[in-house]
Design a protein around this motif. Sequence first.
Motif, PDB file in Angstrom:
ATOM      1  N   LYS A 132       8.995 -10.118  29.529  1.00 51.86           N
ATOM      2  CA  LYS A 132      10.400  -9.309  28.926  1.00 51.86           C
ATOM      3  C   LYS A 132      11.647  -9.924  28.421  1.00 51.86           C
ATOM      4  N   ILE A 133      12.055  -9.491  27.288  1.00 53.62           N
ATOM      5  CA  ILE A 133      13.376 -10.042  26.888  1.00 53.62           C
ATOM      6  C   ILE A 133      14.759  -9.430  27.742  1.00 53.62           C
ATOM      7  N   ASP A 134      15.301 -10.138  28.362  1.00 53.31           N
ATOM      8  CA  ASP A 134      16.519  -9.794  29.040  1.00 53.31           C
ATOM      9  C   ASP A 134      17.629  -9.485  28.034  1.00 53.31           C
ATOM     10  N   GLU A 135      18.537  -8.581  28.368  1.00 50.04           N
ATOM     11  CA  GLU A 135      19.654  -8.146  27.794  1.00 50.04           C
ATOM     12  C   GLU A 135      20.572  -9.395  27.221  1.00 50.04           C
ATOM     13  N   ASN A 136      20.942  -9.262  26.136  1.00 49.29           N
ATOM     14  CA  ASN A 136      21.752 -10.346  25.289  1.00 49.29           C
ATOM     15  C   ASN A 136      20.847 -11.619  25.273  1.00 49.29           C
ATOM     16  N   GLU A 137      19.539 -11.724  25.290  1.00 50.08           N
ATOM     17  CA  GLU A 137      18.560 -12.581  25.259  1.00 50.08           C
ATOM     18  C   GLU A 137      18.014 -12.630  23.993  1.00 50.08           C
ATOM     19  N   THR A 138      18.015 -13.814  23.062  1.00 50.27           N
ATOM     20  CA  THR A 138      17.009 -13.770  21.893  1.00 50.27           C
ATOM     21  C   THR A 138      15.717 -13.739  22.345  1.00 50.27           C
ATOM     22  N   PRO A 139      14.820 -13.454  21.263  1.00 51.46           N
ATOM     23  CA  PRO A 139      13.090 -13.607  21.762  1.00 51.46           C
ATOM     24  C   PRO A 139      12.852 -15.332  21.887  1.00 51.46           C
ATOM     25  N   MET A 140      13.513 -16.133  21.223  1.00 48.12           N
ATOM     26  CA  MET A 140      13.390 -17.541  21.377  1.00 48.12           C
ATOM     27  C   MET A 140      13.398 -18.018  22.713  1.00 48.12           C
ATOM     28  N   GLU A 141      14.949 -17.681  23.254  1.00 44.91           N
ATOM     29  CA  GLU A 141      15.429 -17.640  24.306  1.00 44.91           C
ATOM     30  C   GLU A 141      14.543 -17.197  25.333  1.00 44.91           C
ATOM     31  N   CYS A 142      14.157 -15.996  25.257  1.00 39.96           N
ATOM     32  CA  CYS A 142      13.063 -15.534  26.432  1.00 39.96           C
ATOM     33  C   CYS A 142      11.982 -16.333  26.496  1.00 39.96           C
ATOM     34  N   ILE A 143      11.177 -16.734  25.350  1.00 40.74           N
ATOM     35  CA  ILE A 143      10.044 -17.297  25.573  1.00 40.74           C
ATOM     36  C   ILE A 143      10.272 -18.638  26.282  1.00 40.74           C
ATOM     37  N   ILE A 144      11.276 -19.350  26.012  1.00 41.92           N
ATOM     38  CA  ILE A 144      11.399 -20.611  26.571  1.00 41.92           C
ATOM     39  C   ILE A 144      11.634 -20.280  28.069  1.00 41.92           C
ATOM     40  N   ARG A 145      12.273 -19.475  28.331  1.00 36.88           N
ATOM     41  CA  ARG A 145      12.398 -19.032  29.898  1.00 36.88           C
ATOM     42  C   ARG A 145      11.128 -18.551  30.451  1.00 36.88           C
ATOM     43  N   GLU A 146      10.450 -17.956  29.992  1.00 39.63           N
ATOM     44  CA  GLU A 146       9.515 -17.146  30.579  1.00 39.63           C
ATOM     45  C   GLU A 146       8.306 -18.149  30.837  1.00 39.63           C
ATOM     46  N   VAL A 147       8.045 -19.081  29.655  1.00 32.26           N
ATOM     47  CA  VAL A 147       6.967 -20.279  29.895  1.00 32.26           C
ATOM     48  C   VAL A 147       7.420 -21.174  31.108  1.00 32.26           C
ATOM     49  N   LYS A 148       8.739 -21.306  31.075  1.00 33.11           N
ATOM     50  CA  LYS A 148       9.222 -22.244  32.366  1.00 33.11           C
ATOM     51  C   LYS A 148       8.876 -21.551  33.737  1.00 33.11           C
ATOM     52  N   GLU A 149       9.257 -20.266  33.666  1.00 35.97           N
ATOM     53  CA  GLU A 149       8.981 -19.382  34.875  1.00 35.97           C
ATOM     54  C   GLU A 149       7.504 -19.397  35.254  1.00 35.97           C
ATOM     55  N   GLU A 150       6.866 -19.100  34.275  1.00 38.47           N
ATOM     56  CA  GLU A 150       5.354 -18.766  34.626  1.00 38.47           C
ATOM     57  C   GLU A 150       4.542 -20.082  34.749  1.00 38.47           C
ATOM     58  N   THR A 151       4.893 -21.299  34.074  1.00 39.59           N
ATOM     59  CA  THR A 151       4.236 -22.163  34.193  1.00 39.59           C
ATOM     60  C   THR A 151       4.789 -23.876  34.542  1.00 39.59           C
ATOM     61  N   ASN A 152       6.258 -23.431  34.509  1.00 39.66           N
ATOM     62  CA  ASN A 152       7.213 -24.916  35.109  1.00 39.66           C
ATOM     63  C   ASN A 152       6.845 -25.838  33.847  1.00 39.66           C
ATOM     64  N   ILE A 153       6.375 -25.716  32.479  1.00 40.56           N
ATOM     65  CA  ILE A 153       6.634 -26.453  31.716  1.00 40.56           C
ATOM     66  C   ILE A 153       7.752 -26.054  30.764  1.00 40.56           C
ATOM     67  N   ASP A 154       8.563 -27.096  30.357  1.00 43.27           N
ATOM     68  CA  ASP A 154       9.835 -26.725  29.528  1.00 43.27           C
ATOM     69  C   ASP A 154       9.481 -27.032  28.082  1.00 43.27           C
ATOM     70  N   ILE A 155       9.278 -25.939  27.542  1.00 43.70           N
ATOM     71  CA  ILE A 155       8.823 -25.962  25.993  1.00 43.70           C
ATOM     72  C   ILE A 155      10.054 -26.350  24.888  1.00 43.70           C
ATOM     73  N   SER A 156      11.209 -26.404  25.532  1.00 47.24           N
ATOM     74  CA  SER A 156      12.330 -26.433  24.791  1.00 47.24           C
ATOM     75  C   SER A 156      12.448 -27.881  24.283  1.00 47.24           C
ATOM     76  N   THR A 157      11.673 -28.621  24.838  1.00 41.27           N
ATOM     77  CA  THR A 157      11.591 -30.259  24.251  1.00 41.27           C
ATOM     78  C   THR A 157      10.521 -30.360  23.290  1.00 41.27           C
ATOM     79  N   TYR A 158       9.800 -29.382  22.822  1.00 46.86           N
ATOM     80  CA  TYR A 158       8.859 -29.291  21.797  1.00 46.86           C
ATOM     81  C   TYR A 158       9.112 -28.317  20.507  1.00 46.86           C
ATOM     82  N   GLU A 159       8.379 -28.427  19.742  1.00 48.27           N
ATOM     83  CA  GLU A 159       8.747 -27.566  18.614  1.00 48.27           C
ATOM     84  C   GLU A 159       8.010 -26.186  18.789  1.00 48.27           C
ATOM     85  N   VAL A 160       8.843 -25.156  18.975  1.00 55.22           N
ATOM     86  CA  VAL A 160       8.269 -23.832  19.401  1.00 55.22           C
ATOM     87  C   VAL A 160       8.123 -22.882  18.064  1.00 55.22           C
ATOM     88  N   ILE A 161       7.054 -22.732  17.428  1.00 56.54           N
ATOM     89  CA  ILE A 161       6.884 -22.249  16.328  1.00 56.54           C
ATOM     90  C   ILE A 161       6.893 -20.623  16.209  1.00 56.54           C
TER      91      ILE A 161
END
Length: 164
Positions: A35-64
């Motif tokens: 779920k997208i938090d208040e005042n969060e963009t979808p891109m910010e959400c997916i980076i946060r959610e992947v980190k929370e669920e997998t502990n992988i920081d995808i912000s260092t990759y190209e997120v398409i």
Amino acid sequence: MYKQTLCFVRRNDELLMLNRENKPTQGLWNGVGGKIDENETPMECIIREVKEETNIDISTYEVIDKGVISWEVDDSYVGGLYVYLVDIEDNYNYQTPKKTDEGILDWKKITWLLRDVNFGVGEMIPHYLPNILNGEDYCNHFCVIRNKKLISYEMQRLELIDLK
């Protein structure tokens, strides 16, 4: 517009999938997201959610940004989510299966996920996943479900500004 995100993390010919413990996809393999938090963009959400669920920081990759997956169920419910794809290194070391608060993470072969009669994934995945993995377009992947069965899938190319 939508309130949820989904990401497919690809390594070689596998995707990191989550077998969720909670509805609506309880017991099925799916990508990671939430779920997208208040005042969060979808891109910010997916980076946060992947980190929370997998502990992988995808912000260092190209997120398409691959657009959206949307659906209509029994003429009464319409929903959707933003969908993303991330390719990580072929030799990225991420041991699975791994139990998390959300369910079980495991690498699944793309060929297995795309099998016609695969009761381990949601009905929509084999229809939209090839286009998300191989297509270069930003699209709406629209599914119609009647009586718990997928009756149609359509893909429509979108402009990036259509959903922002």
